[in-house]
Design a protein around this motif. Structure first.
Motif, PDB file in Angstrom:
ATOM      1  N   TYR A  45     -16.334  -8.727  22.590  1.00 19.19           N
ATOM      2  CA  TYR A  45     -17.265  -8.763  21.468  1.00 19.19           C
ATOM      3  C   TYR A  45     -16.619  -8.313  20.162  1.00 19.19           C
ATOM      4  N   GLY A  46     -15.314  -8.012  20.218  1.00 18.61           N
ATOM      5  CA  GLY A  46     -14.604  -7.601  19.017  1.00 18.61           C
ATOM      6  C   GLY A  46     -14.665  -6.126  18.718  1.00 18.61           C
ATOM      7  N   ASN A  47     -15.179  -5.324  19.652  1.00 18.72           N
ATOM      8  CA  ASN A  47     -15.231  -3.880  19.457  1.00 18.72           C
ATOM      9  C   ASN A  47     -13.891  -3.251  19.830  1.00 18.72           C
ATOM     10  N   ILE A  48     -13.411  -2.336  19.010  1.00 15.72           N
ATOM     11  CA  ILE A  48     -12.190  -1.599  19.335  1.00 15.72           C
ATOM     12  C   ILE A  48     -12.540  -0.510  20.342  1.00 15.72           C
ATOM     13  N   VAL A  49     -11.979  -0.615  21.549  1.00 15.83           N
ATOM     14  CA  VAL A  49     -12.312   0.331  22.615  1.00 15.83           C
ATOM     15  C   VAL A  49     -11.184   1.331  22.879  1.00 15.83           C
ATOM     16  N   TRP A  50     -10.007   1.086  22.282  1.00 19.81           N
ATOM     17  CA  TRP A  50      -8.878   2.007  22.421  1.00 19.81           C
ATOM     18  C   TRP A  50      -7.873   1.669  21.342  1.00 19.81           C
ATOM     19  N   PHE A  51      -7.226   2.683  20.795  1.00 22.09           N
ATOM     20  CA  PHE A  51      -6.136   2.409  19.872  1.00 22.09           C
ATOM     21  C   PHE A  51      -5.153   3.565  19.901  1.00 22.09           C
ATOM     22  N   PHE A  52      -3.931   3.273  19.444  1.00 23.49           N
ATOM     23  CA  PHE A  52      -2.900   4.301  19.346  1.00 23.49           C
ATOM     24  C   PHE A  52      -2.236   4.161  17.986  1.00 23.49           C
ATOM     25  N   ARG A  53      -2.199   5.270  17.262  1.00 23.94           N
ATOM     26  CA  ARG A  53      -1.577   5.289  15.934  1.00 23.94           C
ATOM     27  C   ARG A  53      -1.147   6.710  15.634  1.00 23.94           C
ATOM     28  N   ASN A  54       0.105   6.889  15.225  1.00 20.02           N
ATOM     29  CA  ASN A  54       0.562   8.225  14.849  1.00 20.02           C
ATOM     30  C   ASN A  54       1.477   8.171  13.625  1.00 20.02           C
ATOM     31  N   TYR A  55       1.244   7.188  12.783  1.00 19.91           N
ATOM     32  CA  TYR A  55       2.121   6.924  11.636  1.00 19.91           C
ATOM     33  C   TYR A  55       1.924   7.953  10.521  1.00 19.91           C
ATOM     34  N   ARG A  56       3.015   8.259   9.830  1.00 17.15           N
ATOM     35  CA  ARG A  56       2.956   9.042   8.600  1.00 17.15           C
ATOM     36  C   ARG A  56       3.741   8.309   7.526  1.00 17.15           C
ATOM     37  N   ASN A  57       3.163   8.221   6.335  1.00 17.91           N
ATOM     38  CA  ASN A  57       3.874   7.578   5.226  1.00 17.91           C
ATOM     39  C   ASN A  57       4.981   8.497   4.734  1.00 17.91           C
ATOM     40  N   LEU A  58       6.211   8.028   4.820  1.00 13.79           N
ATOM     41  CA  LEU A  58       7.354   8.844   4.431  1.00 13.79           C
ATOM     42  C   LEU A  58       7.682   8.728   2.949  1.00 13.79           C
ATOM     43  N   ASN A  59       7.019   7.827   2.263  1.00 18.64           N
ATOM     44  CA  ASN A  59       7.317   7.604   0.853  1.00 18.64           C
ATOM     45  C   ASN A  59       6.249   8.234  -0.028  1.00 18.64           C
ATOM     46  N   PRO A  60       6.622   9.105  -0.933  1.00 19.53           N
ATOM     47  CA  PRO A  60       5.626   9.708  -1.824  1.00 19.53           C
ATOM     48  C   PRO A  60       4.887   8.640  -2.625  1.00 19.53           C
ATOM     49  N   ILE A  61       3.587   8.876  -2.876  1.00 19.13           N
ATOM     50  CA  ILE A  61       2.802   8.015  -3.758  1.00 19.13           C
ATOM     51  C   ILE A  61       2.637   8.777  -5.062  1.00 19.13           C
ATOM     52  N   TYR A  62       3.331   8.322  -6.107  1.00 20.49           N
ATOM     53  CA  TYR A  62       3.336   9.031  -7.370  1.00 20.49           C
ATOM     54  C   TYR A  62       2.124   8.647  -8.217  1.00 20.49           C
ATOM     55  N   PRO A  63       1.632   9.557  -9.060  1.00 16.68           N
ATOM     56  CA  PRO A  63       0.494   9.215  -9.922  1.00 16.68           C
ATOM     57  C   PRO A  63       0.863   8.214 -11.003  1.00 16.68           C
ATOM     58  N   ARG A  64       2.132   8.133 -11.324  1.00 18.35           N
ATOM     59  CA  ARG A  64       2.633   7.149 -12.299  1.00 18.35           C
ATOM     60  C   ARG A  64       4.082   6.850 -11.958  1.00 18.35           C
ATOM     61  N   ILE A  65       4.624   5.786 -12.493  1.00 19.11           N
ATOM     62  CA  ILE A  65       5.998   5.406 -12.168  1.00 19.11           C
ATOM     63  C   ILE A  65       6.968   6.500 -12.593  1.00 19.11           C
ATOM     64  N   LYS A  66       7.959   6.753 -11.772  1.00 23.37           N
ATOM     65  CA  LYS A  66       8.988   7.751 -12.057  1.00 23.37           C
ATOM     66  C   LYS A  66      10.345   7.066 -12.117  1.00 23.37           C
ATOM     67  N   ASN A  67      11.141   7.467 -13.080  1.00 24.71           N
ATOM     68  CA  ASN A  67      12.466   6.878 -13.298  1.00 24.71           C
ATOM     69  C   ASN A  67      12.370   5.362 -13.450  1.00 24.71           C
ATOM     70  N   GLY A  68      11.387   4.924 -14.251  1.00 18.59           N
ATOM     71  CA  GLY A  68      11.266   3.496 -14.508  1.00 18.59           C
ATOM     72  C   GLY A  68      12.450   2.934 -15.263  1.00 18.59           C
ATOM     73  N   SER A  69      13.137   3.770 -16.024  1.00 21.55           N
ATOM     74  CA  SER A  69      14.333   3.295 -16.734  1.00 21.55           C
ATOM     75  C   SER A  69      15.456   2.962 -15.769  1.00 21.55           C
ATOM     76  N   LEU A  70      15.402   3.561 -14.558  1.00 24.40           N
ATOM     77  CA  LEU A  70      16.419   3.398 -13.512  1.00 24.40           C
ATOM     78  C   LEU A  70      17.782   3.968 -13.918  1.00 24.40           C
ATOM     79  N   LYS A  71      17.772   4.881 -14.899  1.00 23.98           N
ATOM     80  CA  LYS A  71      19.027   5.483 -15.340  1.00 23.98           C
ATOM     81  C   LYS A  71      19.442   6.660 -14.459  1.00 23.98           C
ATOM     82  N   GLU A  72      18.436   7.324 -13.853  1.00 18.59           N
ATOM     83  CA  GLU A  72      18.742   8.520 -13.062  1.00 18.59           C
ATOM     84  C   GLU A  72      19.177   8.125 -11.654  1.00 18.59           C
ATOM     85  N   LYS A  73      20.286   8.677 -11.234  1.00 18.60           N
ATOM     86  CA  LYS A  73      20.836   8.364  -9.921  1.00 18.60           C
ATOM     87  C   LYS A  73      20.602   9.533  -8.973  1.00 18.60           C
ATOM     88  N   GLY A  74      20.061   9.236  -7.785  1.00 21.74           N
ATOM     89  CA  GLY A  74      19.806  10.271  -6.799  1.00 21.74           C
ATOM     90  C   GLY A  74      20.820  10.233  -5.677  1.00 21.74           C
TER      91      GLY A  74
END
Length: 445
Positions: free
Chosen positions: A274-303
């Motif tokens: 019937y399309g009901n989800i009866v089991w699921f497995f998920r343990n993901y974590r986002n490893l990439n920070p979500i910034y409030p605004r673009i950082k180093n948009g000039s691309l001049k800074e090297k990490g």
């Protein structure tokens, strides 16, 4: 581990799901999951979990973008190690007891002189031979353990996925590039098909299973659904969530439910008729920070790791190629990408967005030696609250498509954040062969 300026969490943690491909419900009730790894090609592994979600077995040694794992009769696991272009068999102790790298006196070559290229699925047949879907060679092959090709099919298929041998000896093929599923017999005749190339019928199918009732279960990946069709091609069942799923595989279980790998949302689902989800497995974590605004948009800074600060090098779809390069000709170096094969490579940064707002991305791009089928561009790929793309990456908003060799060119484009959007991946993308650089990236709305 990358420096904190690029990632806030350690990558490659055992058992953490990143990009799920193959799933299989085992006879003991556990679930075998193939995780292709994260966007930096780390963390690919095979894990077996029990119904409570506890990891009871895993293997990840040396895997790169693995696509499938099958538990075979002797208790070992057959794995397609995709970016390494090999098939391996691993015992419960994690020892490799077979590898296709040994074919051709250690060259990995098959009896026809070719080498596996992006194998995405492998089965051990009743006679012990292997059925391998050799995607980038546009074929499916039956081969013995010495690398001798016994049978192959390569007539008019493009980037096939997950070939299966049926009880009648025919082969069922998800012909992804031609948006169809075909059944071929030993004489290489097509005896049944679903889809005629129209993406409205099926779009990039990546799995098809023949069911006991004679119907066919199809993973209609880029249409974000699972469908069951009759021999007369009537759709009698479907599962389509409200989000863009980009499902990879679906298996009908003995209890009538369907086991699905939800690749975009890093989870395995079991849904009832019937399309009901009866089991699921998920343990993901986002490893990439979500910034409030673009950082180093000039691309001049090297990490660290030769990357521009706050940007991630995404090589998940690069098939083992590509690197970050820097333009050293000006007063300030600017980063770019060099790529040498089919596929895609990009630099990315996550920035928070508000649904419904119009955003503008602008920047300067320079290209060199882009071959005929290569393109480079800026892109906004919106993601939802679970980190999944809201639409197929090929359809996500992008700027001008740059080809050939170009001096610095200004580019800008706008897009409205969908209602489901919580963030956007700002991307500099290159496909196929060539070089691209970027600078002065702006993003605002």
């Amino acid at each position: 581990m990358y420096g904190l300026e690029n990632n806030i969490l350690e990558r490659g943690i055992p058992g953490r799901l990143e990009f799920i491909c193959d799933v299989e419900r085992l006879e003991n009730g556990n679930t075998l999951i193939t995780d292709a790894g994260d966007e930096t090609e780390q963390g690919s592994e095979i894990i077996e979990i029990n119904p409570e979600g506890q990891i009871v077995w895993r293997f990840g040694e040396g895997l790169r973008f693995a696509h499938s794992a099958k538990r075979i009769k002797n208790g070992n696991t057959l794995i397609t190690d995709t970016t390494n272009n090999r098939v391996i068999e691993v015992n419960p102790e994690g020892e490799i007891v077979f590898t296709s790298d040994n074919w051709g006196n250690g060259t990995g070559k098959l009896s026809d002189g070719s080498h596996l290229h992006y194998p995405n699925d492998a089965h051990q047949l009743e006679d012990g031979n292997l059925l391998i879907t050799d995607r980038n060679n546009d074929r499916c092959i039956v081969v013995n353990h010495k690398g001798n090709i016994i049978w192959f099919y390569d007539e008019g298929v493009q980037h096939p996925h997950n070939c299966d041998m049926l009880p009648n000896g025919n082969i069922l093929i998800a012909d992804s590039g031609h948006h169809r599923v075909i059944e071929v017999n030993c004489k290489k005749e097509i005896v049944w098909k679903y889809g005629d190339g129209s993406r409205d019928i099926i779009n990039w199918p990546r799995d098809a299973d023949r069911l006991e009732n004679g119907n066919t279960l199809i993973t209609d990946s880029k249409n974000g659904r699972i469908i069951e069709v009759t021999p007369d091609r009537d759709v009698v069942w479907s599962f389509k969530p409200r989000y863009f799923a980009d499902f990879y595989e679906a298996d009908k279980l003995e209890n009538g439910n369907v086991l699905i790998s939800d690749q975009q949302h890093k989870q395995v689902l079991e849904v009832d008729p019937y399309g009901n989800i009866v089991w699921f497995f998920r343990n993901y974590r986002n490893l990439n920070p979500i910034y409030p605004r673009i950082k180093n948009g000039s691309l001049k800074e090297k990490g660290g790791n030769n990357l521009p600060l706050y940007w991630t090098f995404n090589s998940r779809f690069a098939e083992g190629g590509g690197k970050v390069i820097w333009d050293e000709n000006g007063s300030k170096p600017y980063p770019g990408l060099e790529y040498d094969r089919p596929g895609a490579l990009y630099l990315q940064q996550f920035v928070a967005v508000k649904p419904g707002r119009i955003y503008k991305m602008a920047g300067k791009i320079k290209t060199r030696d882009m071959v005929e089928d290569s393109i480079a561009y800026l892109q906004m790929a919106f993601v939802d609250e679970y980190g999944g793309l809201i639409e197929d990456a090929a359809e996500a908003p992008k700027g001008e498509l740059f080809v050939g060799t170009n001096a610095w060119v200004e580019d800008s484009f706008e897009a409205r954040a969908p209602e489901e959007a919580r963030a956007v991946e700002l991307r500099l993308v290159i496909t196929s062969k060539g070089k691209v650089w970027a600078k002065d990236i702006m993003f605002f709305g």
